[in-house]
Design a protein around this motif. Structure first.
Motif, mmCIF file in Angstrom:
data_model
loop_
_atom_site.group_PDB
_atom_site.id
_atom_site.type_symbol
_atom_site.label_atom_id
_atom_site.label_comp_id
_atom_site.label_asym_id
_atom_site.label_seq_id
_atom_site.Cartn_x
_atom_site.Cartn_y
_atom_site.Cartn_z
ATOM 1 N N ARG A 111 0.827 -1.209 0.000
ATOM 2 C CA ARG A 111 0.000 0.000 0.000
ATOM 3 C C ARG A 111 0.863 1.262 0.000
ATOM 4 O O ARG A 111 0.447 2.295 -0.522
ATOM 5 C CB ARG A 111 -0.915 -0.002 1.218
ATOM 6 N N ALA A 112 2.050 1.201 0.597
ATOM 7 C CA ALA A 112 2.923 2.380 0.706
ATOM 8 C C ALA A 112 3.671 2.682 -0.588
ATOM 9 O O ALA A 112 4.209 3.776 -0.734
ATOM 10 C CB ALA A 112 3.931 2.160 1.844
ATOM 11 N N GLN A 113 3.695 1.746 -1.502
ATOM 12 C CA GLN A 113 4.421 1.977 -2.756
ATOM 13 C C GLN A 113 3.631 2.920 -3.657
ATOM 14 O O GLN A 113 2.404 2.963 -3.631
ATOM 15 C CB GLN A 113 4.633 0.652 -3.497
ATOM 16 N N ASP A 114 4.371 3.651 -4.479
ATOM 17 C CA ASP A 114 3.725 4.495 -5.480
ATOM 18 C C ASP A 114 3.429 3.607 -6.675
ATOM 19 O O ASP A 114 4.325 3.218 -7.427
ATOM 20 C CB ASP A 114 4.648 5.644 -5.883
ATOM 21 N N LEU A 115 2.183 3.264 -6.840
ATOM 22 C CA LEU A 115 1.801 2.319 -7.894
ATOM 23 C C LEU A 115 1.097 3.025 -9.061
ATOM 24 O O LEU A 115 0.227 2.453 -9.697
ATOM 25 C CB LEU A 115 0.919 1.216 -7.309
ATOM 26 N N GLY A 116 1.466 4.241 -9.286
ATOM 27 C CA GLY A 116 0.933 4.966 -10.452
ATOM 28 C C GLY A 116 -0.549 5.236 -10.355
ATOM 29 O O GLY A 116 -1.263 5.078 -11.331
ATOM 30 N N GLY A 117 -1.017 5.618 -9.212
ATOM 31 C CA GLY A 117 -2.421 5.968 -9.062
ATOM 32 C C GLY A 117 -3.326 4.790 -8.753
ATOM 33 O O GLY A 117 -4.541 4.962 -8.655
ATOM 34 N N LEU A 118 -2.774 3.607 -8.624
ATOM 35 C CA LEU A 118 -3.589 2.436 -8.291
ATOM 36 C C LEU A 118 -4.105 2.603 -6.876
ATOM 37 O O LEU A 118 -3.346 2.840 -5.938
ATOM 38 C CB LEU A 118 -2.738 1.163 -8.401
ATOM 39 N N SER A 119 -5.405 2.529 -6.721
ATOM 40 C CA SER A 119 -5.985 2.673 -5.386
ATOM 41 C C SER A 119 -7.327 1.965 -5.342
ATOM 42 O O SER A 119 -7.747 1.355 -6.310
ATOM 43 C CB SER A 119 -6.148 4.155 -5.039
ATOM 44 N N GLY A 120 -7.967 2.077 -4.209
ATOM 45 C CA GLY A 120 -9.312 1.521 -4.057
ATOM 46 C C GLY A 120 -9.309 0.012 -3.929
ATOM 47 O O GLY A 120 -8.373 -0.588 -3.394
ATOM 48 N N PRO A 121 -10.357 -0.624 -4.426
ATOM 49 C CA PRO A 121 -10.528 -2.063 -4.238
ATOM 50 C C PRO A 121 -9.413 -2.912 -4.858
ATOM 51 O O PRO A 121 -9.051 -3.946 -4.327
ATOM 52 C CB PRO A 121 -11.871 -2.382 -4.915
ATOM 53 N N VAL A 122 -8.858 -2.440 -5.978
ATOM 54 C CA VAL A 122 -7.793 -3.206 -6.629
ATOM 55 C C VAL A 122 -6.562 -3.249 -5.726
ATOM 56 O O VAL A 122 -5.963 -4.308 -5.513
ATOM 57 C CB VAL A 122 -7.451 -2.601 -8.015
ATOM 58 N N LEU A 123 -6.194 -2.101 -5.177
ATOM 59 C CA LEU A 123 -5.044 -2.057 -4.275
ATOM 60 C C LEU A 123 -5.327 -2.847 -2.999
ATOM 61 O O LEU A 123 -4.449 -3.565 -2.509
ATOM 62 C CB LEU A 123 -4.681 -0.607 -3.930
ATOM 63 N N ASP A 124 -6.525 -2.742 -2.488
ATOM 64 C CA ASP A 124 -6.884 -3.494 -1.278
ATOM 65 C C ASP A 124 -6.792 -4.999 -1.515
ATOM 66 O O ASP A 124 -6.280 -5.741 -0.680
ATOM 67 C CB ASP A 124 -8.298 -3.134 -0.814
ATOM 68 N N THR A 125 -7.250 -5.452 -2.678
ATOM 69 C CA THR A 125 -7.177 -6.874 -3.014
ATOM 70 C C THR A 125 -5.731 -7.326 -3.169
ATOM 71 O O THR A 125 -5.336 -8.378 -2.651
ATOM 72 C CB THR A 125 -7.958 -7.158 -4.310
ATOM 73 N N ALA A 126 -4.931 -6.522 -3.861
ATOM 74 C CA ALA A 126 -3.521 -6.863 -4.056
ATOM 75 C C ALA A 126 -2.778 -6.881 -2.720
ATOM 76 O O ALA A 126 -1.960 -7.772 -2.463
ATOM 77 C CB ALA A 126 -2.866 -5.876 -5.010
ATOM 78 N N ALA A 127 -3.067 -5.915 -1.845
ATOM 79 C CA ALA A 127 -2.415 -5.862 -0.536
ATOM 80 C C ALA A 127 -2.830 -7.063 0.320
ATOM 81 O O ALA A 127 -1.993 -7.662 1.004
ATOM 82 C CB ALA A 127 -2.756 -4.557 0.174
ATOM 83 N N ALA A 128 -4.089 -7.419 0.281
ATOM 84 C CA ALA A 128 -4.556 -8.583 1.043
ATOM 85 C C ALA A 128 -3.888 -9.857 0.541
ATOM 86 O O ALA A 128 -3.474 -10.707 1.338
ATOM 87 C CB ALA A 128 -6.080 -8.701 0.948
ATOM 88 N N GLU A 129 -3.746 -9.968 -0.766
ATOM 89 C CA GLU A 129 -3.087 -11.151 -1.350
ATOM 90 C C GLU A 129 -1.619 -11.200 -0.960
ATOM 91 O O GLU A 129 -1.084 -12.260 -0.624
ATOM 92 C CB GLU A 129 -3.228 -11.147 -2.877
ATOM 93 N N ALA A 130 -0.952 -10.055 -0.990
ATOM 94 C CA ALA A 130 0.461 -9.997 -0.585
ATOM 95 C C ALA A 130 0.611 -10.383 0.884
ATOM 96 O O ALA A 130 1.541 -11.114 1.256
ATOM 97 C CB ALA A 130 1.030 -8.604 -0.830
#
Length: 175
Positions: A111-130
């Motif tokens: 979540r702390a990485q700069d992912l080029g504007g990626l946010s919201g549910p997609v980031l939450d799902t990716a963070a949960a998977e990580a």
């Protein structure tokens, strides 16, 4: 199954079970253990039980065969206990807390990485998977560090049972 030369173990079944157990332990030990590994271990133990017969009371034990079968049975038993051991480590030891913490840290790091504007549910799902992946790998590694204990115990018990059975008196119908 009686083999030529008086052997009481089907070598192909023993080698097949050994190979299957080694492959399952090698590839299954990368990440968290799943119940399918336990089922595979039970199946391998069933194959061994079907193709190996303990020495009859009073019959000279074949120590090399007992050692081989005990070792393969221990590998299969390790598969059987891997998932329950992992659950125990996760819930009843400080290892579980450390692994959960590593999952939280991995999720926060993503979540702390700069992912080029990626946010919201997609980031939450990716963070949960990580986080889940990091926690699972931690628990899998912790389980692998302790898995040898029940395996060695099972091997010793299987060998001793085989030796003791052969040391007994022959039954009346065995004479």
């Amino acid at each position: 199954m009686e083999q030529p030369g008086g052997s009481q173990v089907d070598r192909a079944a023993l080698l097949g079970a050994a190979l299957a157990a080694v492959v399952a332990l090698t590839f299954g030990g990368q990440g968290p253990w799943e119940w399918l590994a336990s089922i595979a271990g039970v199946v391998l133990l069933a194959v061994l039980a079907a193709y190996f017969h303990l020495p009859a009371p009073g019959e000279a034990p074949r120590r090399r065969q007992l050692v081989a079968v005990s070792g393969v049975a221990a590998l299969a038993a390790a598969l059987v206990v891997a998932t329950p051991l992992q659950l125990f480590l996760s819930e009843a030891t400080p290892t579980g807390d450390r692994c959960r913490a590593s999952g939280v840290v991995a999720a926060a790091a993503l979540r702390a990485q700069d992912l080029g504007g990626l946010s919201g549910p997609v980031l939450d799902t990716a963070a949960a998977e990580a986080g889940t992946t990091a926690e699972g790998e931690c628990l899998g590694a912790a389980t692998n560090r302790w898995l040898w204990v029940p395996a060695v115990g099972f091997a010793v018990v299987a060998f001793v049972v085989g030796m003791r059975r052969s040391a007994g008196r022959p039954a009346a119908d065995d004479v």
